[in-house]
Design an enzyme around this catalytic site. Sequence first.
Site, PDB file in Angstrom:
ATOM      1  N   ALA A  59       0.805  -1.217   0.000  1.00 25.56           N
ATOM      2  CA  ALA A  59       0.000   0.000   0.000  1.00 25.56           C
ATOM      3  C   ALA A  59       0.843   1.275   0.000  1.00 25.56           C
ATOM      4  O   ALA A  59       0.318   2.351   0.268  1.00 25.56           O
ATOM      5  CB  ALA A  59      -0.949  -0.012   1.195  1.00 25.56           C
ATOM      6  N   ASP A  60       2.135   1.150  -0.295  1.00 26.40           N
ATOM      7  CA  ASP A  60       3.002   2.331  -0.311  1.00 26.40           C
ATOM      8  C   ASP A  60       3.934   2.284  -1.526  1.00 26.40           C
ATOM      9  O   ASP A  60       5.111   2.573  -1.436  1.00 26.40           O
ATOM     10  CB  ASP A  60       3.805   2.398   0.997  1.00 26.40           C
ATOM     11  CG  ASP A  60       4.474   3.751   1.219  1.00 26.40           C
ATOM     12  OD1 ASP A  60       4.048   4.739   0.603  1.00 26.40           O
ATOM     13  OD2 ASP A  60       5.426   3.806   2.010  1.00 26.40           O
ATOM     14  N   LEU A  61       3.364   1.891  -2.665  1.00 29.23           N
ATOM     15  CA  LEU A  61       4.174   1.801  -3.883  1.00 29.23           C
ATOM     16  C   LEU A  61       4.288   3.173  -4.532  1.00 29.23           C
ATOM     17  O   LEU A  61       3.332   3.693  -5.100  1.00 29.23           O
ATOM     18  CB  LEU A  61       3.560   0.822  -4.876  1.00 29.23           C
ATOM     19  CG  LEU A  61       3.888  -0.636  -4.661  1.00 29.23           C
ATOM     20  CD1 LEU A  61       3.223  -1.494  -5.731  1.00 29.23           C
ATOM     21  CD2 LEU A  61       5.378  -0.876  -4.641  1.00 29.23           C
TER      22      LEU A  61
END
Length: 167
Positions: free
Chosen positions: A97-99
């Site tokens: 969820a932090d790409l």
Amino acid sequence: MRRIISLGSLEAEHLRTFNRNFSKWNWWKVLTKKSTITFPIPVYASQNLLVETLQEGIPIQTFIKDASVSERSKDRIARVLFRGLLKMILKDNFIHADLHPGNIMVDERENLILLDAGLVTKLGPKDHRNFIDLFRAIIFHQDAFEAGRLIVERSPAKDQQNVLDRE
């Protein structure tokens, strides 16, 4: 009983899950001799510390902007990243969820390395099914009518009342 997990341990567990999920997926690299996706391996985790294997590569932005890198290589990297994201969403339902570009590197063999797995998300079973069905209608069947029908029928009843024309 609730299990309390530290931030370092939580990210280590996420990395183990991603490594497990993607180690099964990397079979296609052997068959196609193409790029693949890897993650650091956690070596030690405590409440406030995570030690993981060193991953050597360059930021994906540097790779993309490098004029000496062929368009074919850039295209391959984009396809691998896209397929990896689809795998996370559609198959594993365990999504990084932090790409962002700072968390994506490319190594010398043009493999992708995804970093910072502290934030992940999973869809609930109903939302996951809805996403897969909508994806199938749009991408595989290119059926906008079916996609619209799914959105309306699977929306809360109070929202369905606002639909002016189902057709």
